[in-house]
Enzyme design. Sequence first.
Site, PDB file in Angstrom:
ATOM      1  N   GLY A 261      -4.263   3.076  -0.823  1.00 42.42           N
ATOM      2  CA  GLY A 261      -5.662   2.643  -0.857  1.00 42.42           C
ATOM      3  C   GLY A 261      -5.897   1.380  -0.036  1.00 42.42           C
ATOM      4  O   GLY A 261      -6.780   1.323   0.809  1.00 42.42           O
ATOM      5  N   ASN A 265      -2.081  -8.202   1.338  1.00 41.26           N
ATOM      6  CA  ASN A 265      -1.457  -9.238   2.166  1.00 41.26           C
ATOM      7  C   ASN A 265      -2.226 -10.562   2.086  1.00 41.26           C
ATOM      8  O   ASN A 265      -3.448 -10.578   2.180  1.00 41.26           O
ATOM      9  CB  ASN A 265      -1.426  -8.799   3.629  1.00 41.26           C
ATOM     10  N   HIS A 297      -9.569  -5.012  -6.812  1.00 40.77           N
ATOM     11  CA  HIS A 297      -8.125  -4.928  -7.069  1.00 40.77           C
ATOM     12  C   HIS A 297      -7.333  -5.817  -6.096  1.00 40.77           C
ATOM     13  O   HIS A 297      -6.523  -6.630  -6.524  1.00 40.77           O
ATOM     14  CB  HIS A 297      -7.683  -3.469  -6.968  1.00 40.77           C
ATOM     15  N   GLU A 298      -7.579  -5.660  -4.819  1.00 46.29           N
ATOM     16  CA  GLU A 298      -6.803  -6.430  -3.831  1.00 46.29           C
ATOM     17  C   GLU A 298      -7.120  -7.917  -3.937  1.00 46.29           C
ATOM     18  O   GLU A 298      -6.233  -8.759  -3.820  1.00 46.29           O
ATOM     19  CB  GLU A 298      -7.055  -5.931  -2.405  1.00 46.29           C
ATOM     20  N   HIS A 301      -5.265  -9.487  -6.796  1.00 43.62           N
ATOM     21  CA  HIS A 301      -3.842  -9.695  -6.512  1.00 43.62           C
ATOM     22  C   HIS A 301      -3.563 -11.098  -5.990  1.00 43.62           C
ATOM     23  O   HIS A 301      -2.419 -11.553  -6.024  1.00 43.62           O
ATOM     24  CB  HIS A 301      -3.368  -8.698  -5.438  1.00 43.62           C
ATOM     25  N   GLU A 320       1.079  -4.848 -10.706  1.00 43.26           N
ATOM     26  CA  GLU A 320       0.163  -3.709 -10.587  1.00 43.26           C
ATOM     27  C   GLU A 320      -0.534  -3.359 -11.907  1.00 43.26           C
ATOM     28  O   GLU A 320      -1.742  -3.143 -11.937  1.00 43.26           O
ATOM     29  CB  GLU A 320       0.882  -2.491 -10.000  1.00 43.26           C
TER      30      GLU A 320
HETATM   31  N1  TRP Z   1       0.088  -3.161  -3.396  1.00 45.36           N
HETATM   32  C1  TRP Z   1      -0.818  -2.123  -3.006  1.00 45.36           C
HETATM   33  C2  TRP Z   1      -1.875  -2.052  -4.083  1.00 45.36           C
HETATM   34  O1  TRP Z   1      -1.637  -1.634  -5.163  1.00 45.36           O
HETATM   35  C3  TRP Z   1      -0.125  -0.788  -2.889  1.00 45.36           C
HETATM   36  C4  TRP Z   1       0.259  -0.364  -1.518  1.00 45.36           C
HETATM   37  C5  TRP Z   1      -0.500  -0.393  -0.422  1.00 45.36           C
HETATM   38  C6  TRP Z   1       1.456   0.256  -1.121  1.00 45.36           C
HETATM   39  N2  TRP Z   1       0.166   0.173   0.605  1.00 45.36           N
HETATM   40  C7  TRP Z   1       1.356   0.575   0.219  1.00 45.36           C
HETATM   41  C8  TRP Z   1       2.618   0.588  -1.782  1.00 45.36           C
HETATM   42  C9  TRP Z   1       2.368   1.212   0.907  1.00 45.36           C
HETATM   43  C10 TRP Z   1       3.655   1.220  -1.090  1.00 45.36           C
HETATM   44  C11 TRP Z   1       3.517   1.525   0.243  1.00 45.36           C
HETATM   45  O2  TRP Z   1      -2.943  -2.499  -3.929  1.00 45.36           O
HETATM   46 ZN    ZN Z   2      -2.150  -3.274  -6.478  1.00 47.86          ZN
END
Ligand code: TRP
Ligand code: ZN
Length: 869
Positions: A261, A265, A297-298, A301, A320
């Site tokens: 999704g 970063n 969500h992002e 984080h 998560e």
């Molecule tokens: N950390 C991301 C989220 O949950 C998940 C994620 C995005 C991810 N791209 C990925 C996990 C590629 C594994 C591989 O928002």
């Molecule tokens: Zn996440």
Amino acid sequence: MADKPTAKYRKDYKPADFSITHVHLTFDLQETDTHVRAVNKVVRQSHSEASTLVLAGEDLDLVALAVNGVAHTDYALTEGGIEIHQVPAEFELTVDTKINPKENSSLEGLYLSEGAFCTQCEAEGFRRITFYLDRPDNLAIFTTKVIADTSFPSLLSNGNRVAAGEVENGRHWVEWHDPFPKPSYLFALVAGDFDILEDTFTTKSGREVALEIYVDKGNLDRSHHAMLSLKRSMQWDEERFGLEYDLDIYMIVAVDFFNMGAMENKGLNVFNSKFVLAKPETATDADFLGIEAVIGHEYFHNWTGNRITCRDWFQLSLKEGLTVFRDQEFSSDLGSRAVNRINNVRIVRGPQFAEDAGPMAHPIRPEKVIEMNNFYTLTVYEKGSEVIRMLHTLLGEEKFQAGMRLYVDRHDGTAATCEDFVVAMEEASGADLKQFRLWYSQSGTPELTVATDYDATAKTFSVTVSQETKPTLDQAEKQALHIPFDIELYGADGRVLPLILNGGSVDNVLNVTQATQTFVFENIEEKPVISMLREFSAPVKLHYDYTDEELSFLMVNATNDFARWDAGQMLLAKHIRHNVTLSQQENIFELPLAVIAAFEGVLTNAELEPAFVAEMLTLPTESEVAGWYDVADVDAIANALGFIRQTLASEMVEPLTEKYHQLLQADYDVEHTSINKRKLRNTCLRFLALTEAGDELVKAQYRSSNNMTDTIAALDAANTGKLPCRETLMADFSDKWQHDGLVMDKWFMLQGKNPAENALDVVKAQLSHPAFNIKNPNRCRNLIGSFCGQNPLRFHARSGEGYEFLVDMLTQLNSVNPQVASRLIDPLLKFKRYDEARQRLMRSGLEKLAKLDGLAKDLFEKINKALEQ
Ligand code: TRP
Ligand code: ZN
């Protein structure tokens, strides 16, 4: 795969011998030949005496290696990276590598998406960029210089932009510095030519943050909802959690080629364009709500994931599960809490319970992993969120927030564990969470069986709760869990009865902690009706012999919307099961008039919120029903559901028609009240499609629609109702939108779910549709994924042609994009839950895949587990 892939175990966690505290990266970007220089400050950790530095690396071309500026040749390249021998306790390590972004179709590491460079490093993608301590417990300060052609005007990375300049031959550069130490999985780089939507947000302490959303040229008019959602997220996290943003800039880039999704970063989120781009003409209401949830969500984080990260990948649910809980609360505070809860619960009870019952069953904190990408699961995310929600239920908002503050204060700037989180909650609240911890280590779905007894002379009502978790492939022995069990008792007139145990009144949330436990409620003057597991207070299955009358009563009288919906679902479930049995006995189907009347009562109740009524009238999916059985009879399930849908439609045709017309809105907006009305109206249309007027109504809605929600609802109704207008409308839509992959995804999904007998042939034909591209994960998921995962009748065709199709697609995807392949294989892993003939066919498909040359770790792990059964 040269060697058989090996597993890693949670119990084997060891800190690294060295740490990298600072890294200075320089990227000289070229499509097929990008040069990466990493200058690392390396220090040996105090517990270690090692003189060999072990770094991870994959698909890298090593150009040069220097220790303190001197070329270093004492090293060995290994299967997973490099061992650098004879290094001092503290030094500067320079690594020069070459990589080929253009050939990278795995979408991990550095790759090209529609001409733009971008990265995806979680979980272990950074090792495809340079040799590094690519593990989440190594926190370093990153400085990144990006050099590229001026045809890539935007050169982005994490943190703050600190310098920029021109170089010869039409090239330029930008340097970024991120002051917050972070693990490599949070690194990001983007270079491309974008349109940029700019805004600002002032934090509660008065700092102004620049907000920038980068989209493909020409898409600015589809980026406003994402910006609005971002500002709402920032505001909400300050208000509900007291958490403020920390950098001067927050950037979001939308890309078309993305495995998941979105990605959090630091300061530079990269998003699947599906979760950024929306305008009423191209996106449905569900898309708008999805954008709000994923942007939230992002953003959330930034604290739960980035400021406090995970010590090792077994702790993934630490960030998560908690962040899903936070985004669910965000959506519930902004929109309808009941509707959000219902939709989250549907996911847990459907696909998450199915995961627990399959060969990939694992606890929210897994013990053993071969390919980490395989553990971004419904269990880690959704069940993980349910575990946080149970803590919230047990502690209450105030103590939960006290626990959050302690957790943040104590672990800010570090890599933590799930245990650290539970300890903070325990210390801040004074609650005893010893037994509760089992939720982190035990896999599978607990089943609660309840028996009640009313004693008219003693005026007591006893409730006996037994819990059992069936063995799973990964874990044979199960223990009793601490289950928050939220109940309410009602008198015949709907009055809520006070809960009195041992002479004292108690809260609604009972603590179920033993294998079998009896609660005897006192002063109960009449036989009550019990509502249980209110708000889905624990992720468990509930067994109780309700009568139809009790369930109809709860549909009207339960004091909260979720409990009323749940009663309706239980009533439907009883009659779905009954008709599955009738179908198997080749008997005539039946649905009592009283059941129809209960649902008609909901439909015609003007006091109920329209979206809630829509949820009440929505039947469980075929896959959810399949999960109720040890061996699923796909044909009988489809027949039973079809009969109930058809009966409700025919019997309620008048109120459905009336509601349908009454809910028409001339203008479109994305306010919650408007979304809710459209939702009920389109639910009515889906029923009406099964009646005589269906074809005309659907055609009329398609023709007059001024928004994508109503357009797709019409197509969906034509599809599921197998209406004569289906072909014409589908063709019209494809002509109109074939240039737009994101819009066509909705159409591919409908092709995948097509109930017609020739669905597979039609799906296969779409593989050469101009909008289809096997390298694009969204296209694959919508066409192939929907057919295999959401069209059980056709995927499980007795001929085995559905399985063969999936095996063919996986054979291609194994080399194109292993992560996508690994998600699509799931329906095939669950062969144990079908009859023997199907089992044999599915198993032989898996065996064929197991023999593939160059089988990726992702598929290897799943296939081997499945065949182990
Ligand atoms: N950390 C991301 C989220 O949950 C998940 C994620 C995005 C991810 N791209 C990925 C996990 C590629 C594994 C591989 O928002
Ligand atoms: Zn996440």
